[in-house]
Design an enzyme around this catalytic site. Structure first.
Site, PDB file in Angstrom:
ATOM      1  N   HIS A  14       0.861  -1.193   0.000  1.00 28.86           N
ATOM      2  CA  HIS A  14       0.000   0.000   0.000  1.00 28.86           C
ATOM      3  C   HIS A  14       0.894   1.238   0.000  1.00 28.86           C
ATOM      4  O   HIS A  14       1.306   1.726   1.041  1.00 28.86           O
ATOM      5  CB  HIS A  14      -0.913  -0.033   1.240  1.00 28.86           C
ATOM      6  N   GLU A 197     -11.289   3.391   5.985  1.00 30.52           N
ATOM      7  CA  GLU A 197     -10.212   4.251   6.499  1.00 30.52           C
ATOM      8  C   GLU A 197     -10.892   5.322   7.347  1.00 30.52           C
ATOM      9  O   GLU A 197     -10.752   5.346   8.565  1.00 30.52           O
ATOM     10  CB  GLU A 197      -9.424   4.875   5.329  1.00 30.52           C
ATOM     11  N   ASP A 275       1.832   3.959   2.826  1.00 26.47           N
ATOM     12  CA  ASP A 275       0.807   4.838   2.244  1.00 26.47           C
ATOM     13  C   ASP A 275       1.427   6.008   1.463  1.00 26.47           C
ATOM     14  O   ASP A 275       1.612   5.896   0.254  1.00 26.47           O
ATOM     15  CB  ASP A 275      -0.148   5.326   3.343  1.00 26.47           C
TER      16      ASP A 275
HETATM   17  N1  ADE Z   1      -4.509   8.791  -1.746  1.00 28.56           N
HETATM   18  C1  ADE Z   1      -3.282   8.824  -1.232  1.00 28.56           C
HETATM   19  N2  ADE Z   1      -3.290   8.429   0.042  1.00 28.56           N
HETATM   20  C2  ADE Z   1      -4.575   8.119   0.347  1.00 28.56           C
HETATM   21  C3  ADE Z   1      -5.235   7.657   1.507  1.00 28.56           C
HETATM   22  N3  ADE Z   1      -4.591   7.414   2.654  1.00 28.56           N
HETATM   23  N4  ADE Z   1      -6.563   7.465   1.455  1.00 28.56           N
HETATM   24  C4  ADE Z   1      -7.229   7.712   0.332  1.00 28.56           C
HETATM   25  N5  ADE Z   1      -6.655   8.145  -0.783  1.00 28.56           N
HETATM   26  C5  ADE Z   1      -5.337   8.355  -0.781  1.00 28.56           C
HETATM   27 ZN    ZN Z   2      -3.685   4.789   0.541  1.00 29.57          ZN
END
Ligand code: ADE
Ligand code: ZN
Length: 339
Positions: A14, A197, A275
């Site tokens: 990710h 999230e 991320d």
């Molecule tokens: N794009 C980049 N990082 C992200 C995240 N943590 N959640 C959603 N979209 C993203």
């Molecule tokens: Zn992400």
């Protein structure tokens, strides 16, 4: 534990390549491409990285990405990330890219993919790091725009293993993209999606049921729904969790409040990922270290995150077996009593 984490073989699942744009490179590319930014120094950029939530981060992230103009810029960005991987013992990485962030401002789809791909090839040849590429649709845009992006990706079918879904989760649930994911599946792409999230556990169910995703990106809100956690344990559907991101974006108030250790303990296939490391304060080693520091985890527990990531990856069974052996060997070496 830090020495153990530094050298532990890792797999990243990710990672938004645009999120690896370090402040120094942002300034350098702005100069090279004559793009004006609201910052003059690295310190000013770092001071701006104080986020309230996902949207406040995305606003700066899309602004930063504007300095990426030419194929060489995408190459340089990806190559710098791969060098970090080498230094942190990341053996395999599955990278997201957001074509619409670039095509919306007139950069050709080919420019983006070719730059990233050329660096991934160099990574395989010169650094021995294997990789896959995942194309994300921006969920704040329409499904029609996602269809257009899928069409642009068709000539790159061999280079892009999966499609994903990212950007603002609130108000843009997985089912908005039902048809385009169906078409992507029919074209042979695997599917993943950011869900749970900031959004509810229901988004995780719908990503699984409607988009038929192989993995859930983030997914930490699953603990609001006991049935869902039971399902994740039984099905081994992986969660690609991003601990430092979750704290920076206030999904959890503090690392001690994060549910990753609880999920690991319950038997969910949880993994650790970075991320957008240039924005959230660290790459893979920093994320592993933050988790190990916040919770009382053993070396066996920490290695389990790598073992889960190998299982959750889109590698072939024989490649997975070879990586599992490396992790197991590393763990055995560190568990052996010193005589
Ligand atoms: N794009 C980049 N990082 C992200 C995240 N943590 N959640 C959603 N979209 C993203
Ligand atoms: Zn992400």
């Amino acid at each position: 534990m830090e020495g153990f984490i530094d050298l532990l073989p890792k797999v990243e699942l990710h990672l938004h390549i645009e999120g690896t744009l370090e402040p120094g490179m942002m300034l350098e590319l702005a100069k090279r491409n004559q793009i004006s930014l609201p910052y003059q120094t690295i310190e000013q950029i770092q001071a701006a990285y104080d986020f309230d939530d996902l949207q406040s981060f995305l606003d700066l992230y899309y602004q930063g990405a504007q300095v990426l103009q030419n194929e060489q810029d995408f190459y340089d960005l990806t190559w710098a990330y791969l060098q970090r991987c080498k230094g942190e013992h990341v053996m395999h990485t599955e990278i997201f890219f957001d074509p619409q962030t670039h095509t919306e401002r007139g950069i050709a789809f080919d420019t983006v993919v070719n730059g990233i791909w050329r660096a991934l090839e160099a990574g395989r040849e010169k650094l021995g790091i294997s990789s896959h590429l995942i194309m994300c649709f921006l969920r704040h845009l329409s499904e029609e725009a996602a269809f257009e992006t899928l069409k642009q990706a068709m000539p790159y079918r061999e280079k892009i293993i999966a499609v994903g879904l990212d950007s603002s989760e609130q108000g843009h649930p997985p089912e908005k993209f039902r048809h385009v994911f169906q078409q992507a599946k029919e074209a042979g792409f695997l599917t993943v999606a950011h869900a749970g999230e900031e959004g509810p556990a229901e988004n995780i169910w719908n990503a699984l049921k409607i988009l038929q995703t192989s993995r859930i990106d983030h997914g930490v809100r699953c603990t609001d729904d006991e049935l869902l956690v039971n399902h994740l344990v039984a099905s081994r559907v992986p969660l690609t969790v991003c601990p430092l991101s979750n704290v920076k974006l206030k999904v959890f108030s503090d690392m001690s409040q994060h549910n990753i250790a609880e999920l690991l303990e319950k038997g969910v296939c949880v993994t650790i990922n970075s991320d957008d490391p240039a924005y959230f304060g660290g790459y893979m080693t920093a994320n592993f270290t933050a988790v190990a520091t916040a919770f009382k985890l053993s070396k066996t527990d920490i290695a389990k995150f790598s073992q889960n990531a190998i299982e959750a990856s889109f590698l072939q069974p024989e490649q997975k077996a070879a990586l599992q052996q490396r992790v197991q060997h590393y763990l055995n070496m560190h568990l052996k009593p010193i005589i």
